[in-house]
Motif scaffolding. Structure first.
Motif, PDB file in Angstrom:
ATOM      1  N   VAL A  30      -9.217   1.248  23.456  1.00 23.70           N
ATOM      2  CA  VAL A  30      -7.991   1.923  23.887  1.00 23.70           C
ATOM      3  C   VAL A  30      -8.005   3.372  23.384  1.00 23.70           C
ATOM      4  O   VAL A  30      -7.647   4.295  24.117  1.00 23.70           O
ATOM      5  CB  VAL A  30      -6.745   1.156  23.417  1.00 23.70           C
ATOM      6  N   TRP A  31      -8.444   3.579  22.159  1.00 20.15           N
ATOM      7  CA  TRP A  31      -8.571   4.933  21.619  1.00 20.15           C
ATOM      8  C   TRP A  31      -9.452   5.794  22.517  1.00 20.15           C
ATOM      9  O   TRP A  31      -9.120   6.948  22.791  1.00 20.15           O
ATOM     10  CB  TRP A  31      -9.136   4.887  20.204  1.00 20.15           C
ATOM     11  N   SER A  32     -10.563   5.237  22.962  1.00 25.57           N
ATOM     12  CA  SER A  32     -11.474   6.039  23.788  1.00 25.57           C
ATOM     13  C   SER A  32     -10.810   6.492  25.083  1.00 25.57           C
ATOM     14  O   SER A  32     -11.156   7.543  25.624  1.00 25.57           O
ATOM     15  CB  SER A  32     -12.767   5.270  24.089  1.00 25.57           C
ATOM     16  N   LEU A  33      -9.833   5.746  25.565  1.00 27.61           N
ATOM     17  CA  LEU A  33      -9.126   6.133  26.788  1.00 27.61           C
ATOM     18  C   LEU A  33      -8.070   7.196  26.519  1.00 27.61           C
ATOM     19  O   LEU A  33      -8.026   8.229  27.197  1.00 27.61           O
ATOM     20  CB  LEU A  33      -8.476   4.904  27.435  1.00 27.61           C
ATOM     21  N   VAL A  34      -7.190   6.973  25.538  1.00 27.14           N
ATOM     22  CA  VAL A  34      -6.082   7.913  25.324  1.00 27.14           C
ATOM     23  C   VAL A  34      -6.515   9.197  24.630  1.00 27.14           C
ATOM     24  O   VAL A  34      -5.825  10.211  24.729  1.00 27.14           O
ATOM     25  CB  VAL A  34      -4.896   7.264  24.567  1.00 27.14           C
ATOM     26  N   SER A  35      -7.652   9.179  23.939  1.00 20.37           N
ATOM     27  CA  SER A  35      -8.106  10.400  23.269  1.00 20.37           C
ATOM     28  C   SER A  35      -8.992  11.258  24.170  1.00 20.37           C
ATOM     29  O   SER A  35      -9.340  12.376  23.805  1.00 20.37           O
ATOM     30  CB  SER A  35      -8.851  10.056  21.982  1.00 20.37           C
ATOM     31  N   ASP A  36      -9.316  10.755  25.348  1.00 25.07           N
ATOM     32  CA  ASP A  36     -10.112  11.518  26.316  1.00 25.07           C
ATOM     33  C   ASP A  36      -9.144  12.285  27.214  1.00 25.07           C
ATOM     34  O   ASP A  36      -8.911  11.933  28.375  1.00 25.07           O
ATOM     35  CB  ASP A  36     -10.980  10.566  27.127  1.00 25.07           C
ATOM     36  N   LEU A  37      -8.548  13.344  26.663  1.00 24.57           N
ATOM     37  CA  LEU A  37      -7.502  14.069  27.384  1.00 24.57           C
ATOM     38  C   LEU A  37      -7.937  14.594  28.756  1.00 24.57           C
ATOM     39  O   LEU A  37      -7.126  14.583  29.687  1.00 24.57           O
ATOM     40  CB  LEU A  37      -6.927  15.191  26.518  1.00 24.57           C
ATOM     41  N   PRO A  58     -11.348  15.130  20.492  1.00 25.96           N
ATOM     42  CA  PRO A  58     -10.186  15.211  19.618  1.00 25.96           C
ATOM     43  C   PRO A  58     -10.549  15.365  18.141  1.00 25.96           C
ATOM     44  O   PRO A  58     -11.427  14.686  17.623  1.00 25.96           O
ATOM     45  CB  PRO A  58      -9.474  13.885  19.859  1.00 25.96           C
ATOM     46  N   ALA A  59      -9.862  16.285  17.498  1.00 23.85           N
ATOM     47  CA  ALA A  59      -9.946  16.519  16.061  1.00 23.85           C
ATOM     48  C   ALA A  59      -8.765  17.413  15.702  1.00 23.85           C
ATOM     49  O   ALA A  59      -8.275  18.160  16.558  1.00 23.85           O
ATOM     50  CB  ALA A  59     -11.257  17.221  15.696  1.00 23.85           C
ATOM     51  N   VAL A  60      -8.295  17.330  14.484  1.00 24.25           N
ATOM     52  CA  VAL A  60      -7.181  18.184  14.081  1.00 24.25           C
ATOM     53  C   VAL A  60      -7.567  19.641  14.323  1.00 24.25           C
ATOM     54  O   VAL A  60      -8.646  20.079  13.956  1.00 24.25           O
ATOM     55  CB  VAL A  60      -6.801  17.941  12.608  1.00 24.25           C
ATOM     56  N   GLY A  61      -6.700  20.351  15.014  1.00 24.41           N
ATOM     57  CA  GLY A  61      -6.929  21.754  15.340  1.00 24.41           C
ATOM     58  C   GLY A  61      -7.583  21.978  16.695  1.00 24.41           C
ATOM     59  O   GLY A  61      -7.600  23.101  17.193  1.00 24.41           O
ATOM     60  N   ALA A  62      -8.119  20.922  17.313  1.00 22.71           N
ATOM     61  CA  ALA A  62      -8.760  21.064  18.628  1.00 22.71           C
ATOM     62  C   ALA A  62      -7.717  21.492  19.652  1.00 22.71           C
ATOM     63  O   ALA A  62      -6.555  21.086  19.606  1.00 22.71           O
ATOM     64  CB  ALA A  62      -9.413  19.758  19.048  1.00 22.71           C
ATOM     65  N   LYS A  63      -8.153  22.306  20.593  1.00 19.66           N
ATOM     66  CA  LYS A  63      -7.252  22.815  21.634  1.00 19.66           C
ATOM     67  C   LYS A  63      -7.676  22.267  22.996  1.00 19.66           C
ATOM     68  O   LYS A  63      -8.857  22.088  23.267  1.00 19.66           O
ATOM     69  CB  LYS A  63      -7.273  24.332  21.635  1.00 19.66           C
TER      70      LYS A  63
END
Length: 165
Positions: A30-37, A58-63
């Motif tokens: 599920v993470w792989s789906l919702v974190s693939d913006l 995804p990573a803190v600070g990623a745009k």
């Protein structure tokens, strides 16, 4: 501790909208789906996709640069990841093209014995001018909270259906 993964208050405010669904799939899937913006356009009724600006995920600070559509209206947003715990939590702030913060979104994933529970939270942030005038003019949506309830429920159902295939 399941509660420790909950995205908390934003500027002293609880989520404006929060919906959850059980998913018969692993938290990692599920993470792989919702974190693939860039892929979110497959699940969202408004977002049509986008791209990572300065990294590959995804990573803190990623745009992230996203594109949304409502009928003939189309607009872009800029998002910045503010919390990222792989497999558990992704939270990002969304800014208008002129840099005004307009919302915060989070996906919280809690493992269960049969898969996980996926929660999507939306926080209303930004000033009254953006909410009452700029937002409706740009998006064509007069009732953003009302639409976001439907949008979140649609997105959760779509992610669940895909993950459970």
């Amino acid at each position: 501790m399941r509660g420790s993964w909950r995205a908390g208050r934003v500027d002293g405010v609880e989520p404006s909208i929060s919906r959850s669904t059980p998913v018969a799939a692993s938290a990692e899937d599920v993470w792989s789906l919702v974190s693939d913006l860039p892929r979110m356009g497959e699940f969202s009724p408004e977002n049509i996709g986008g791209y990572w600006v300065d990294c590959s995920g995804p990573a803190v600070g990623a745009k992230f640069r996203g594109t949304n559509r409502n009928g003939a209206k189309q607009w872009s947003t800029k998002a910045t990841v503010v919390e990222c715990v792989p497999g558990r939590l992704l939270t990002f702030d969304v800014h208008s093209p002129i840099g005004v913060r307009v919302s915060r979104w989070s996906y919280v994933i809690e493992p269960t014995d049969t898969g996980c529970v996926l929660t999507e939270n939306w926080y209303r942030v930004g000033n009254w001018f953006v909410r009452r005038f700029l937002g409706p003019k740009v998006t064509g949506r007069q009732d953003r909270p009302g639409f976001n309830v439907e949008s979140i429920e649609h997105t959760l159902a779509a992610v669940k259906a895909y993950a459970e295939r």
